[in-house]
Design an enzyme around this catalytic site. Structure first.
Site, PDB file in Angstrom:
ATOM      1  N   GLY A   9      -9.163 -18.963   2.491  1.00  0.00           N
ATOM      2  CA  GLY A   9      -8.249 -17.815   2.529  1.00  0.00           C
ATOM      3  C   GLY A   9      -7.506 -17.737   3.847  1.00  0.00           C
ATOM      4  O   GLY A   9      -7.461 -16.675   4.492  1.00  0.00           O
ATOM      5  N   ALA A  10      -6.888 -18.864   4.229  1.00  0.00           N
ATOM      6  CA  ALA A  10      -6.222 -18.922   5.540  1.00  0.00           C
ATOM      7  C   ALA A  10      -4.703 -18.816   5.412  1.00  0.00           C
ATOM      8  O   ALA A  10      -3.977 -19.191   6.325  1.00  0.00           O
ATOM      9  CB  ALA A  10      -6.621 -20.211   6.258  1.00  0.00           C
ATOM     10  N   THR A  11      -4.216 -18.301   4.287  1.00  0.00           N
ATOM     11  CA  THR A  11      -2.761 -18.153   4.133  1.00  0.00           C
ATOM     12  C   THR A  11      -2.266 -16.814   4.686  1.00  0.00           C
ATOM     13  O   THR A  11      -1.060 -16.580   4.732  1.00  0.00           O
ATOM     14  CB  THR A  11      -2.345 -18.260   2.651  1.00  0.00           C
ATOM     15  OG1 THR A  11      -3.086 -17.289   1.900  1.00  0.00           O
ATOM     16  CG2 THR A  11      -2.600 -19.647   2.093  1.00  0.00           C
ATOM     17  N   ARG A  35      -1.609 -20.468  -1.932  1.00  0.00           N
ATOM     18  CA  ARG A  35      -0.167 -20.546  -1.659  1.00  0.00           C
ATOM     19  C   ARG A  35       0.149 -21.747  -0.766  1.00  0.00           C
ATOM     20  O   ARG A  35       0.019 -21.673   0.450  1.00  0.00           O
ATOM     21  CB  ARG A  35       0.303 -19.221  -1.037  1.00  0.00           C
ATOM     22  CG  ARG A  35       0.319 -18.090  -2.060  1.00  0.00           C
ATOM     23  CD  ARG A  35       0.568 -16.748  -1.434  1.00  0.00           C
ATOM     24  NE  ARG A  35      -0.591 -16.241  -0.706  1.00  0.00           N
ATOM     25  CZ  ARG A  35      -0.636 -15.050  -0.101  1.00  0.00           C
ATOM     26  NH1 ARG A  35       0.411 -14.267  -0.128  1.00  0.00           N
ATOM     27  NH2 ARG A  35      -1.724 -14.664   0.534  1.00  0.00           N
ATOM     28  N   ASN A  87     -14.116 -16.608   3.952  1.00  0.00           N
ATOM     29  CA  ASN A  87     -13.276 -15.441   4.209  1.00  0.00           C
ATOM     30  C   ASN A  87     -12.471 -15.006   2.988  1.00  0.00           C
ATOM     31  O   ASN A  87     -12.191 -13.825   2.817  1.00  0.00           O
ATOM     32  CB  ASN A  87     -12.330 -15.782   5.379  1.00  0.00           C
ATOM     33  CG  ASN A  87     -11.180 -14.808   5.500  1.00  0.00           C
ATOM     34  OD1 ASN A  87     -11.348 -13.697   5.963  1.00  0.00           O
ATOM     35  ND2 ASN A  87      -9.994 -15.218   5.047  1.00  0.00           N
ATOM     36  N   TYR A 153     -15.861  -3.187  -5.480  1.00  0.00           N
ATOM     37  CA  TYR A 153     -15.571  -3.890  -4.221  1.00  0.00           C
ATOM     38  C   TYR A 153     -16.774  -3.762  -3.294  1.00  0.00           C
ATOM     39  O   TYR A 153     -17.229  -4.754  -2.707  1.00  0.00           O
ATOM     40  CB  TYR A 153     -14.302  -3.340  -3.554  1.00  0.00           C
ATOM     41  CG  TYR A 153     -14.020  -4.038  -2.239  1.00  0.00           C
ATOM     42  CD1 TYR A 153     -13.660  -5.383  -2.210  1.00  0.00           C
ATOM     43  CD2 TYR A 153     -14.147  -3.371  -1.018  1.00  0.00           C
ATOM     44  CE1 TYR A 153     -13.437  -6.046  -1.010  1.00  0.00           C
ATOM     45  CE2 TYR A 153     -13.917  -4.019   0.193  1.00  0.00           C
ATOM     46  CZ  TYR A 153     -13.567  -5.356   0.194  1.00  0.00           C
ATOM     47  OH  TYR A 153     -13.362  -6.017   1.376  1.00  0.00           O
ATOM     48  N   GLY A 184     -14.341  -3.121   9.560  1.00  0.00           N
ATOM     49  CA  GLY A 184     -13.819  -1.930   8.897  1.00  0.00           C
ATOM     50  C   GLY A 184     -12.340  -2.148   8.611  1.00  0.00           C
ATOM     51  O   GLY A 184     -11.857  -3.297   8.603  1.00  0.00           O
ATOM     52  N   GLU A 189      -2.843  -8.203   4.709  1.00  0.00           N
ATOM     53  CA  GLU A 189      -2.244  -8.009   3.368  1.00  0.00           C
ATOM     54  C   GLU A 189      -3.247  -7.386   2.387  1.00  0.00           C
ATOM     55  O   GLU A 189      -2.963  -7.232   1.196  1.00  0.00           O
ATOM     56  CB  GLU A 189      -1.722  -9.352   2.835  1.00  0.00           C
ATOM     57  CG  GLU A 189      -0.540  -9.857   3.629  1.00  0.00           C
ATOM     58  CD  GLU A 189      -0.002 -11.198   3.146  1.00  0.00           C
ATOM     59  OE1 GLU A 189      -0.367 -11.635   2.037  1.00  0.00           O
ATOM     60  OE2 GLU A 189       0.776 -11.811   3.892  1.00  0.00           O
TER      61      GLU A 189
HETATM   62  P1  NDP Z   1      -5.465 -10.897   3.088  1.00  0.00           P
HETATM   63  O1  NDP Z   1      -5.028 -10.438   1.754  1.00  0.00           O
HETATM   64  O2  NDP Z   1      -4.491 -10.859   4.206  1.00  0.00           O
HETATM   65  O3  NDP Z   1      -6.049 -12.388   2.970  1.00  0.00           O
HETATM   66  C1  NDP Z   1      -6.869 -12.782   1.898  1.00  0.00           C
HETATM   67  C2  NDP Z   1      -6.946 -14.301   1.835  1.00  0.00           C
HETATM   68  O4  NDP Z   1      -7.842 -14.654   0.766  1.00  0.00           O
HETATM   69  C3  NDP Z   1      -5.600 -14.945   1.538  1.00  0.00           C
HETATM   70  O5  NDP Z   1      -5.456 -16.086   2.349  1.00  0.00           O
HETATM   71  C4  NDP Z   1      -5.718 -15.365   0.077  1.00  0.00           C
HETATM   72  O6  NDP Z   1      -5.008 -16.577  -0.136  1.00  0.00           O
HETATM   73  C5  NDP Z   1      -7.233 -15.638  -0.035  1.00  0.00           C
HETATM   74  N1  NDP Z   1      -7.668 -15.537  -1.422  1.00  0.00           N
HETATM   75  C6  NDP Z   1      -7.743 -14.422  -2.200  1.00  0.00           C
HETATM   76  N2  NDP Z   1      -8.157 -14.745  -3.430  1.00  0.00           N
HETATM   77  C7  NDP Z   1      -8.336 -16.085  -3.442  1.00  0.00           C
HETATM   78  C8  NDP Z   1      -8.738 -17.023  -4.438  1.00  0.00           C
HETATM   79  N3  NDP Z   1      -9.056 -16.639  -5.680  1.00  0.00           N
HETATM   80  N4  NDP Z   1      -8.815 -18.332  -4.103  1.00  0.00           N
HETATM   81  C9  NDP Z   1      -8.505 -18.734  -2.856  1.00  0.00           C
HETATM   82  N5  NDP Z   1      -8.132 -17.905  -1.866  1.00  0.00           N
HETATM   83  C10 NDP Z   1      -8.035 -16.596  -2.167  1.00  0.00           C
HETATM   84  O7  NDP Z   1      -6.761 -10.012   3.442  1.00  0.00           O
HETATM   85  P2  NDP Z   1      -7.776 -10.034   4.683  1.00  0.00           P
HETATM   86  O8  NDP Z   1      -7.442 -11.070   5.670  1.00  0.00           O
HETATM   87  O9  NDP Z   1      -7.905  -8.642   5.132  1.00  0.00           O
HETATM   88  O10 NDP Z   1      -9.114 -10.391   3.905  1.00  0.00           O
HETATM   89  C11 NDP Z   1      -9.964 -11.457   4.260  1.00  0.00           C
HETATM   90  C12 NDP Z   1     -11.394 -11.065   3.968  1.00  0.00           C
HETATM   91  O11 NDP Z   1     -11.745  -9.950   4.774  1.00  0.00           O
HETATM   92  C13 NDP Z   1     -11.675 -10.638   2.537  1.00  0.00           C
HETATM   93  O12 NDP Z   1     -12.924 -11.166   2.138  1.00  0.00           O
HETATM   94  C14 NDP Z   1     -11.749  -9.117   2.620  1.00  0.00           C
HETATM   95  O13 NDP Z   1     -12.565  -8.572   1.616  1.00  0.00           O
HETATM   96  C15 NDP Z   1     -12.373  -8.952   3.990  1.00  0.00           C
HETATM   97  N6  NDP Z   1     -12.195  -7.675   4.661  1.00  0.00           N
HETATM   98  C16 NDP Z   1     -10.944  -7.144   4.874  1.00  0.00           C
HETATM   99  C17 NDP Z   1     -10.816  -5.932   5.539  1.00  0.00           C
HETATM  100  C18 NDP Z   1      -9.496  -5.275   5.743  1.00  0.00           C
HETATM  101  O14 NDP Z   1      -9.464  -4.023   5.884  1.00  0.00           O
HETATM  102  N7  NDP Z   1      -8.402  -6.002   5.830  1.00  0.00           N
HETATM  103  C19 NDP Z   1     -11.997  -5.252   6.107  1.00  0.00           C
HETATM  104  C20 NDP Z   1     -13.246  -5.891   5.808  1.00  0.00           C
HETATM  105  C21 NDP Z   1     -13.328  -7.064   5.146  1.00  0.00           C
HETATM  106  P3  NDP Z   1      -4.065 -16.904  -1.401  1.00  0.00           P
HETATM  107  O15 NDP Z   1      -3.519 -15.602  -1.906  1.00  0.00           O
HETATM  108  O16 NDP Z   1      -3.022 -17.827  -0.844  1.00  0.00           O
HETATM  109  O17 NDP Z   1      -4.967 -17.585  -2.348  1.00  0.00           O
HETATM  110  C1  8X3 Z   2     -12.142  -3.627   3.571  1.00  0.00           C
HETATM  111  C2  8X3 Z   2     -12.323  -2.325   4.283  1.00  0.00           C
HETATM  112  O1  8X3 Z   2     -12.594   0.181   3.975  1.00  0.00           O
HETATM  113  O2  8X3 Z   2     -10.975  -0.926   2.557  1.00  0.00           O
HETATM  114  O3  8X3 Z   2     -13.355  -4.238   3.311  1.00  0.00           O
HETATM  115  O4  8X3 Z   2     -13.326  -1.219   2.176  1.00  0.00           O
HETATM  116  S1  8X3 Z   2     -12.309  -1.027   3.191  1.00  0.00           S
END
Ligand code: NDP
Ligand code: 8X3
Length: 258
Positions: A9-11, A35, A87, A153, A184, A189
């Site tokens: 998930g590094a996009t 992507r 991630n 979730y 948190g 995105e």
């Molecule tokens: P983003 O939406 O910015 O990034 C999510 C990444 O996950 C994208 O690169 C996306 O890539 C990848 N992804 C999603 N679904 C798939 C799939 N089926 N296969 C492959 N890749 C996938 O969100 P975050 O950076 O915030 O999220 C990263 C992690 O952090 C997640 O696990 C999220 O639950 C967790 N998190 C986020 C928080 C927040 O508030 N932002 C807080 C706590 C945890 P692509 O779409 O190109 O496949």
């Molecule tokens: C993402 C943070 O508060 O939207 O894990 O659940 S929250």
């Protein structure tokens, strides 16, 4: 030989920032996501800026065949792997349990739980052979405390917590570190995805909050990965200053400042 990190998930968001942080420190990186254009852009940028090698793998972590094929490809190109960051993940929708959308539920469970398992199952044997490695799972404050409408979730992130603990136990004899980082609210995105492209609603989430940023999580990941060999951070929870946990938060303007 450079060290190697694999970040799913590094996009965008955390994954992209983590890949950049480690590339800057001289790691070769393998970045994944669905992507391809974004993977290509990041590869070009990191290789140019830091002179390291970037491998891109486009696959869906929910699809076990795609995961297996991609990991076979990767194993043909590398000799070792130092860090796996699980991630890739998402939230989809916010609804009570009696009104939730079943497709949303399956999407979250398949991505956040099964995707993480498929990746770990592929990479853990390689680390076991090396008797060395570090698996870092991105959990959430949502995996520590359930909040209203967060049901599924939250359940997936509680599962990440349980699987992190289980993985640490199972891999203990092989010198493999296993860490959960639980952020948190962070401005990525994430909310745009949760609210299915509703930019106004997504932006509102972060208004007046001074939320965590992706670079904060990249710094914390670097910190976790750079402890002495005998030190393993098991579990690290981090919020912005205006958030106490997954339930209690205030706006920046409500903070008492002298
Ligand atoms: P983003 O939406 O910015 O990034 C999510 C990444 O996950 C994208 O690169 C996306 O890539 C990848 N992804 C999603 N679904 C798939 C799939 N089926 N296969 C492959 N890749 C996938 O969100 P975050 O950076 O915030 O999220 C990263 C992690 O952090 C997640 O696990 C999220 O639950 C967790 N998190 C986020 C928080 C927040 O508030 N932002 C807080 C706590 C945890 P692509 O779409 O190109 O496949
Ligand atoms: C993402 C943070 O508060 O939207 O894990 O659940 S929250």
């Amino acid at each position: 030989m450079n060290k190697m990190i694999l970040v799913t998930g590094a996009t965008s968001g955390f994954g992209k920032a983590i890949a950049e942080r480690f590339a800057k420190e001289g790691y070769d990186v393998c970045i994944t996501g669905r992507r391809q254009e974004r993977l290509d852009e990041t590869k070009a940028q990191l290789e140019k800026a830091y002179g390291i090698n970037v491998i891109t793998l486009k696959f869906d972590v929910r699809d076990r065949e795609q995961v297996a094929t991609a990991m076979d490809q990767l194993k043909q190109q590398i000799t070792h792997i130092d860090i796996l960051v699980n991630n890739a993940g998402l939230a989809s929708g916010l609804a009570t349990i009696d009104e939730g959308n079943l497709d949303d539920w399956e999407l979250m469970i398949d991505t956040n739980v099964k995707g993480l398992l498929y990746m770990t199952r592929q990479i853990a044997p390689m680390m076991r052979e090396q008797t060395k490695g570090h698996i870092i799972n991105i959990g959430s404050t949502a995996g520590k405390l359930v909040y209203k409408n967060g049901n599924v979730y939250c359940a997936t992130k509680f599962a990440v917590d349980a699987l992190t603990q289980a993985t640490r136990i199972d891999l203990l004899p092989y010198g493999i570190k296993v860490t959960a980082i639980n952020p948190g609210m962070a401005e990525t995105e994430f909310s745009l995805v949760r609210f299915k492209g509703d930019e106004e609603r997504a932006t509102k989430m972060y208004e007046g909050v001074n939320a965590l940023q992706a670079d904060d999580i990249a710094d914390i990941t670097w910190y976790c990965a750079n402890q002495p060999p005998h030190v393993c951070i098991n579990d690290l929870t981090v919020t912005c200053l205006t958030q106490a946990n997954g339930f209690y938060n205030i706006k920046e303007a409500e903070r008492i400042v002298k």
